[in-house]
Design an enzyme around this catalytic site. Structure first.
Site, PDB file in Angstrom:
ATOM      1  N   ASP A  13     -17.658  55.055 -27.515  1.00 44.44           N
ATOM      2  CA  ASP A  13     -18.848  55.441 -26.772  1.00 44.44           C
ATOM      3  C   ASP A  13     -18.948  54.439 -25.619  1.00 44.44           C
ATOM      4  O   ASP A  13     -18.245  53.423 -25.598  1.00 44.44           O
ATOM      5  CB  ASP A  13     -20.077  55.341 -27.696  1.00 44.44           C
ATOM      6  N   ASP A  15     -22.357  53.854 -23.387  1.00 44.17           N
ATOM      7  CA  ASP A  15     -23.692  53.289 -23.185  1.00 44.17           C
ATOM      8  C   ASP A  15     -24.144  52.482 -24.393  1.00 44.17           C
ATOM      9  O   ASP A  15     -24.197  52.993 -25.512  1.00 44.17           O
ATOM     10  CB  ASP A  15     -24.707  54.400 -22.904  1.00 44.17           C
TER      11      ASP A  15
END
Length: 229
Positions: A13, A15
């Site tokens: 991922d 963020d």
């Protein structure tokens, strides 16, 4: 926690995991909410972490009772993002881990709930690191990703785009958000979670391992080459 099994591919991922953007999202959303007399609380934020853009916008509109349509919200928030996102900094351990896996020819990719325009802004000062990833799947821009996290679509699409199309069970996901952990588990992948310290331990369930920082990750636990130092 589950006992780790060997993997061959790694999906990140972005963020709040590679980049310290969750703080910027909070700042931007609060700046939008303030004129309406609303507070963007941690509880509201947790509920939409990892969602596709329009999905997250609707969640915030509903939670804060904002007098905006999704398109109006997205138009207003974009102005705040444009100013803040280029200032995003790497989180501790991120660069070391990515460069280590790349050096040892471990296939790596990014699977994010974001969109291409915001991705470009956030990575303004990190293009060199991003270039090390084999591919990037952005749920809010990619036509193959029909549903955002917590659905598994973004991770399954990401796995299929590795040249050797590995079985999902051979992919290790790094996530910071509960929605992302759910998505990784639903995709049949192991998930290493690096949550915000404020997150309830109840919301870390399902992760194979929970770490305080990427600096604490031990690659050899998953059959990956150990750090050289």
């Amino acid at each position: 926690m589950a006992s780790p099994k060997p993997v061959t591919h790694v999906i990140f991922d972005m963020d709040g995991l590679l980049l310290d953007t969750e703080r910027l999202y909070t700042e931007a959303t609060q700046a939008l909410a303030t004129p309406y007399g609303k507070e963007y609380t941690w509880e509201v934020k947790v509920g939409c972490m990892g969602m596709k853009g329009p999905q997250a916008a609707q969640h915030i509109i509903d939670s804060l009772d904002l007098p905006l349509s999704v398109s109006e919200y997205l138009e207003q928030i974009a102005k705040h993002y444009n100013a803040l996102f280029p200032t995003a900094k790497l989180l501790p351990g991120a660069e070391r881990l990515v460069r280590h896996l790349h050096k040892h020819n471990i296939p790596i990719a990014i699977a994010s709930g974001g969109a291409q325009d915001s991705f470009d802004l956030k990575t303004t000062n990190h293009r060199d690191l991003v270039s090390l990833f084999g591919h990037v799947v952005l749920a809010s821009s990619d036509p193959e990703v029909t549903k955002g996290k917590p659905e598994p679509d973004v991770f399954l699409v990401c796995a299929r785009r590795f040249p050797d199309n590995p079985d999902p069970s051979k992919c290790l996901v790094f996530e910071d958000a509960p929605n992302g952990v759910q998505a990784g588990v639903a995709a049949g992948m192991q998930v290493v979670m690096v949550p915000d310290s404020r997150l309830s331990s109840e919301l870390t369930k399902g992760a194979t391992e929970v770490l305080a920082s990427l600096e604490d990750f031990k690659p050899e636990r998953y059959g990956l080459p150990p750090f050289d130092d």
